[in-house]
Enzyme design. Structure first.
Site, PDB file in Angstrom:
ATOM      1  N   ASP A 308       0.817  -1.212   0.000  1.00  0.00           N
ATOM      2  CA  ASP A 308       0.000   0.000   0.000  1.00  0.00           C
ATOM      3  C   ASP A 308       0.856   1.270   0.000  1.00  0.00           C
ATOM      4  O   ASP A 308       1.856   1.354   0.723  1.00  0.00           O
ATOM      5  CB  ASP A 308      -0.863  -0.036   1.275  1.00  0.00           C
ATOM      6  CG  ASP A 308      -1.762   1.162   1.433  1.00  0.00           C
ATOM      7  OD1 ASP A 308      -2.785   1.217   0.746  1.00  0.00           O
ATOM      8  OD2 ASP A 308      -1.434   2.053   2.238  1.00  0.00           O
ATOM      9  N   GLU A 378       1.320  -0.361  -5.004  1.00  0.00           N
ATOM     10  CA  GLU A 378       0.339   0.689  -5.281  1.00  0.00           C
ATOM     11  C   GLU A 378       1.030   2.041  -5.225  1.00  0.00           C
ATOM     12  O   GLU A 378       1.557   2.434  -4.171  1.00  0.00           O
ATOM     13  CB  GLU A 378      -0.791   0.667  -4.238  1.00  0.00           C
ATOM     14  CG  GLU A 378      -1.909   1.650  -4.561  1.00  0.00           C
ATOM     15  CD  GLU A 378      -2.374   2.525  -3.396  1.00  0.00           C
ATOM     16  OE1 GLU A 378      -1.632   2.677  -2.406  1.00  0.00           O
ATOM     17  OE2 GLU A 378      -3.483   3.057  -3.487  1.00  0.00           O
TER      18      GLU A 378
HETATM   19  C1  GLC Z   1      -4.029   3.475  -0.115  1.00  0.00           C
HETATM   20  C2  GLC Z   1      -5.376   2.833   0.010  1.00  0.00           C
HETATM   21  C3  GLC Z   1      -6.364   3.838   0.540  1.00  0.00           C
HETATM   22  C4  GLC Z   1      -5.898   4.323   1.876  1.00  0.00           C
HETATM   23  C5  GLC Z   1      -4.479   4.848   1.782  1.00  0.00           C
HETATM   24  C6  GLC Z   1      -3.888   5.061   3.130  1.00  0.00           C
HETATM   25  O1  GLC Z   1      -4.013   4.449  -1.072  1.00  0.00           O
HETATM   26  O2  GLC Z   1      -5.778   2.304  -1.196  1.00  0.00           O
HETATM   27  O3  GLC Z   1      -7.643   3.302   0.635  1.00  0.00           O
HETATM   28  O4  GLC Z   1      -6.751   5.296   2.348  1.00  0.00           O
HETATM   29  O5  GLC Z   1      -3.621   3.957   1.118  1.00  0.00           O
HETATM   30  O6  GLC Z   1      -3.551   3.854   3.704  1.00  0.00           O
END
Ligand code: GLC
Length: 685
Positions: A308, A378
């Site tokens: 993440d 991500e």
């Molecule tokens: C990522 C997740 C999102 C979350 C963020 C903070 O972008 O997809 O949903 O709010 O991280 O953890």
């Protein structure tokens, strides 16, 4: 020493062999003579004295009992030597040939596709998938109850958004304990049971791993605020006062990314909510802790991680102000992510070393046969696609199997066939050679595509995802064409939505629509669900679409099965053929196979496409699959291929000429391989 002393019942050799006089050095004279005599009878030309004893020797065992000298005498004769030498060289040569064949097969065999390549990845947002205990919120047991749905779709890889223990300020992305399950979702036993069921059904589990921050409820943060060792530097702290923050950095969710802590009398950094303090990855103890957590879940048997928010992991230690996008804007008005350049907070030097370290952990676990551990990162890098591509592995360093490709989510801005080609091409031209593409059109952070482009395009978009090369990610509900739900401003749950209602992520997180029963079959809770169910659930639901050939669900399923069974679709070439305001056209073919596909994705109006100017295409195509069922099985002339608004058309043709050879600059392949029909094998070519 004499073998004759071994009793007959004890010695297999002596039972089945002969009374071997050659070994009877003492007192074996008579037997020795017998044996010599036998040899003489077989070899009349011998000049040895062989009188007598053969008559008492009844077994036909010509060499038994011969002394070494005698054996050598005969073995040198050409009729013995020649066959022996021929046999000897035959053995040597065939061993070498076998070895060479093995090495060639290994060297020429293309890699088999791994599980994360051979099926779509399906994202489950656990709060919204299936509620098993009727509290209005989805849970792990609920997921377990619905695994057959994933099998039905021919899905093999499931990414579940976080279910760690959490105060749920950011619905699980604020982790209080990285080694525990939140009671809302169930227990650790529920998790173990779910994983066993998944593996039993051939499904792999990708967990969400959230390294950038923890919850402020995490015991590390509580200890850090009190400066308790070794936690003092587990987070990013800086001197400040309530009125004078350390710098101008802003949070992704809006406003300053610094919050003053009255216990420690310092500010801590949070690039998301103030309840999500950033961990300090410049502290080796923190790095060790996070790696241990990865090991904990790998030991439990998870198959991979979605990492993440990785670009946020490190920040520049000097804490200088970031440059404003608009230098003349009054600094006190800068409060959103897009008003600053993130030179000191995103993608800092050292980030990739951290990710490669985690990759190495996964690789260690991947050594277990058949248990490849997958990693996807991500990072929203927007126009800086080169930064996204850095997350791919290189020839020298392994990193993620792929970084999520979010670029297709820009499809609604100027929706057209040409726009689709532009976005697909953006990825294909920037992706490092030999890497594996992937496609995302929705997730828990972005509005559902069906709502932004119109539901009439959703089957065509699903077809595009499933027929492009690489791995598609399907956000739960996309397989039935779920749409954003409307939430009244006062009912907003999402913290981002509370800062800016237009940014609320609630609409795309509404409960999965299983049936036309109350609560769409998601929950039996009489008092409602955590987010409202979309009112279209009476018709848009799994049960209603199952078995209906023209439904979004059945079309998804058919293409998902086809993607697996057709080599041209899962590992062949992709060539751009045509695009205009209405259609995006590309071709899929496999070296060595005559059967190829042409895909037309209509993202505009009803259109007739003339492909006669494109060399290397056949005159006619047969419709293999259309999202407009009545077109099934039709035949089209290449000068006039009709598509309806929002139609996805998979055309099939046979040709022994490869398109990519004459259109090299518009064709892509991840790893080239040829199919050899006669032997039904693939080889590198
Ligand atoms: C990522 C997740 C999102 C979350 C963020 C903070 O972008 O997809 O949903 O709010 O991280 O953890």
């Amino acid at each position: 020493m004499s073998l004759t002393r071994v009793s007959r019942s004890d010695s297999l050799e002596l039972h089945e062999g002969v009374d071997n006089a050659a070994f009877q050095e003492d007192g074996g004279r008579a037997d020795s003579e017998k044996t010599d005599g036998q040899v003489a009878a077989d070899c009349p030309s011998s000049s040895l004295n062989l009188d007598g004893a053969e008559s008492s020797y009844t077994q036909i065992k010509p060499y038994a009992g011969m002394s070494k000298e005698v054996l050598l005498l005969y073995s040198r004769q050409a009729r013995y030597r020649l066959p022996r030498e021929i046999l000897f060289w035959l053995v040597i040569v065939s061993t070498l040939v076998l070895l060479a064949v093995n090495i060639t097969v290994i060297a020429l065999s293309p890699r088999c596709l791994s599980w994360w390549q051979s099926s779509p990845v399906y994202q489950i947002y656990p709060r919204s998938f299936k509620d098993s205990n009727n509290d209005g919120i989805g849970d792990l047991k609920g997921i377990q109850d619905k695994l057959d749905h994933l099998n039905y779709l021919n899905i093999k890889a499931i990414w579940i958004s976080p279910f760690y223990k959490s105060p749920m300020r950011d619905f699980g992305y604020d982790v209080e304990d990285f080694r525990d399950i939140d009671p809302i979702f169930g227990t650790m036993k529920d998790f173990d049971d779910l994983l066993v069921s998944m593996h039993d059904k051939g499904l792999r589990l990708i967990m969400d791993f959230i390294p950038n921050h923890s919850s402020d409820n995490h015991v590390w943060f509580q200890n850090s605020r009190r400066r308790e060792e070794p936690y003092t530097d587990y987070y990013v702290w800086a001197n400040c006062t309530r009125d004078k923050l350390p710098n101008n950095w802003v949070s992704v969710f809006g406003n300053s990314s610094w919050t003053y802590d009255s216990v420690r009398e310092q500010c801590y950094l949070h690039q998301f909510l103030k309840e999500q303090p950033d961990l300090n990855f410049r502290n080796p103890d923190v790095r060790r802790e996070m790696t241990d957590i990865i090991r904990f879940w790998l030991d439990k048997g998870v198959d991979g991680f979605r990492m993440d928010a990785v670009k946020h992991i490190l920040e520049a230690p000097h804490l200088r102000d970031e440059p404003q996008v608009n230098a003349s804007q009054p600094p006190e008005q800068v409060n959103t992510e897009f008003e600053l350049h993130h030179d000191y907070t995103y993608t800092q030097v050292g980030l990739h070393d951290i990710l490669r370290g985690w990759r190495a952990e996964l690789d260690t676990y991947s050594r277990e046969p058949g248990r490849y551990r997958f990693m996807v990162t991500e990072s929203y890098d927007y126009e800086e696609i080169d930064k996204t591509m850095m997350y791919y592995s290189t020839d020298f360093a392994r990193e993620s199997d792929f970084p999520f490709n979010f670029y297709l989510m820009d499809l609604p801005q100027g929706l057209s066939g040409a726009r689709a080609q532009e976005l697909v091409s953006l990825w294909m031209t920037n992706m490092p050679r030999g890497q594996w593409p992937n496609w995302v059109v929705g997730n828990h952070d972005k509005p559902r595509m069906s709502s932004s482009v119109g539901k009439e395009y959703i089957s065509a978009i699903n077809m595009m995802m499933l027929t492009l090369p690489g791995t598609p990610t399907t956000y739960y509900g996309e397989e039935i064409g779920m749409e954003n739900v409307h939430i009244h401003i006062e009912d907003i749950q999402d913290p981002f939505g509370k800062f800016d209602p237009n940014a609320s992520r609630d609409p795309q997180r509404s409960p999965m629509q299983w049936s036309s029963e109350p609560n769409a079959g998601f929950s039996g809770n009489g008092t409602g669900t955590w987010l409202p169910i979309h009112p279209n659930y009476t018709t848009v639901n799994v049960e209603a679409q199952k078995g209906n050939d023209s439904s979004v669900l059945e079309q998804y399923r058919r293409l998902s099965l086809l993607r697996e069974s057709e080599m041209a679709l899962h590992r062949g070439w992709m060539c751009f053929v045509w695009s205009d305001v209405d259609v995006f056209v590309y071709l899929r073919e496999q070296d060595g196979l005559d059967r190829a596909f042409l895909v037309l994705i209509n993202l505009g109006r009803n259109a007739t496409t003339d492909l006669s100017s494109i060399s290397g295409l056949p005159e006619h195509f047969r419709v293999h699959t259309s999202t407009v069922p009545k077109n099934q099985g039709r035949s089209y002339d290449r000068a006039a291929v009709p598509t309806k608004k929002g139609e996805g058309l998979l055309l099939e043709f046979s040709s022994n000429q490869r398109f990519h050879t004459s259109h090299a600059s518009s064709c892509y392949i991840s790893e080239r391989a040829c199919y050899l029909n006669v032997l039904d094998i693939m080889y590198k070519c």
